[in-house]
Scaffold this active site. Structure first.
Site: not given
Ligand code: GLU
Length: 441
Positions: A208-210, A212
């Site tokens: 997920s965007k967490r 990277g």
């Protein structure tokens, strides 16, 4: 004649385009091109509240950037709304669906799932899949506000558009058991399915965007090139079965095969993608490299002509070392501007050593004395100095490099010095030595 294969990429345009989504598009595209079938683009804009025109634009932009060319017109799901509702009415008439008042909001239409038997299918990637009918539940196909739900619209459009193979993420497996029953209720043949393995982070959790960068647009901004991103994503769940990794589109199309797709989760590895991007950049025709390189310099407010000229020779050094275009200004600024930042670690390691200022001054003197300043002459001077002082070459090369560039990485030192020019190299060495003596660095 065999039926022509038709696949579709069916994104819901509700935000930025996630790499997992575009990986599904890539697999559809590769399969269609491999078999000479059709690759359709269907925008699933049924969710009116969440679909936005900007998201649709961003999606099309992504598709074009990655050269994922689709066949025919773009298909918008909302254009089929009347048909979706008609079929829901028909299912009601035939007793395959029923109305129910959910929470006093008005009546929904609910599709009836079987109570016994098994629902099964052979997935092209995951193999045989089955679920007991008693473990499934009836589900809403038309909301109380009269709008068709994803399941209904998705299945009906696949029927109308003659889709033969549904290639999509693993997260849809549960939906597939529902969808199979809808195809049957409508009396349409059930397409073949290929569910692609999840893309996971280092810890094995969905990427997920967490973790990277997760959206295609971000990779574009960071200076990844579309062919490298395409190539890397194609290998998340598929491998040609030999050692090939960097492959042209044509090679990928030729080698693509569901039999070589893996069902186990695919780990997203930014280091590998970055390596691959560097391979692509290194192979770009010079003109293409220059255009992207210059655009990054300009965006950083830098000139495109190096301080000391020799632009062609400089690009010869830089192109094979560039991993992403986003790194260009940071890596190359010192060739284009008099002021350049010093990497803290490099300074601590190479310049905060005993006698560093004196070493730099001695190097400046040796370089300044050269009548003809070439890379070979600079090398001779530095080697001579090392011998005279009874130190290894590294004891000079490393501090000189950090002093003139602020960094530990870069082209070979003697090439660098020549590219920078005698006066500028000597001047930088003395300026850094002075700063060190003042304790200003
Ligand atoms: N709109 C759905 C999604 O983006 C489509 C899934 C499918 O390919 O059927 O997840």
């Amino acid at each position: 004649m065999a039926e022509r294969i038709r696949v579709r990429f069916a994104p819901s345009p509700t935000g930025k385009v996630h790499i997992g989504n575009i990986r599904a598009a890539i697999f559809n595209w590769l399969f269609a091109r491999h078999v000479g079938g059709a690759f359709l683009l269907r925008v699933e804009d049924t969710d009116l509240e969440r679909s936005t025109p900007e998201a649709i634009r961003a999606l099309l932009d992504c598709m074009r950037w990655l050269r994922l060319d689709w066949d025919g017109e773009i298909l918008y799901q909302t254009s089929q709304r009347a048909h979706h509702l008609e079929v829901a009415e028909d299912l009601l008439r035939r007793g395959l669906a029923y109305r129910e008042n959910k929470g006093g909001q008005g009546e929904c239409v609910i599709f009836r799932m079987p109570r016994e038997g098994v629902i099964e299918f052979d997935d092209l990637v995951k193999g045989h899949m089955k679920k007991q009918a008693k473990d499934t539940q009836d589900f809403v196909i038309v909301r109380s506000d009269g709008s068709p739900v994803f399941h209904l619209a998705n299945v009906l459009d696949d029927v109308t558009q003659g889709v033969t193979h549904i290639i999509r993420g693993d997260d849809h497996v549960e939906n597939t058991f529902k969808h199979i029953m809808l195809f049957r209720a409508i009396g349409a043949p059930v397409p073949r399915y290929a569910h692609l393995p999840m893309i996971v982070n280092n810890g094995g959790k969905p990427y997920s965007k967490r973790d990277g960068s997760a959206f295609v647009g971000e990779f574009r901004e960071l200076g990844f090139v579309p062919d490298a991103l395409f190539n890397y994503l194609a290998l998340l769940g598929w491998a040609p079965g030999d050692d090939r990794e960097v492959m042209s589109r044509a090679e990928m199309v030729e080698a693509f095969d569901f039999a070589k797709c893996k069902a186990s989760p695919a780990r997203f590895d930014i280091k590998k993608l970055t390596w691959m991007n560097g391979e692509y950049i290194a192979r770009e025709p010079r003109g293409e490299f220059e255009a992207a390189f210059d655009a990054r310099l300009r965006a950083a407010g830098l000139p495109t002509e190096p301080l000391n000229g020799h632009r062609g020779a400089l690009l010869d050094e830089i192109q094979p070392r560039t991993k992403t275009y986003g790194d260009v200004p940071g890596n190359c600024r010192w060739f284009f501007a008099e002021d350049y930042p010093f990497d803290g670690k490099a300074v601590a390691k190479r310049l905060h050593a005993e006698g560093a200022a004196e070493t730099l001054e001695a190097a400046a003197g040796a370089l300044e004395a050269l009548p003809d300043f070439t890379a070979a002459a600079a090398e001779g001077a530095v080697r001579g100095l090392a011998e005279a002082r009874g130190v290894g070459l590294g004891a000079l090369v490393h501090p000189i490099r950090v002093a003139v560039s602020g960094r530990m990485e870069g082209p070979g030192l003697f090439e660098m010095l020549w590219l920078l020019g005698q006066g500028r190299a000597v001047g930088r060495l003395r300026a850094v030595a002075a700063k060190l003596r003042e304790g200003a660095l």
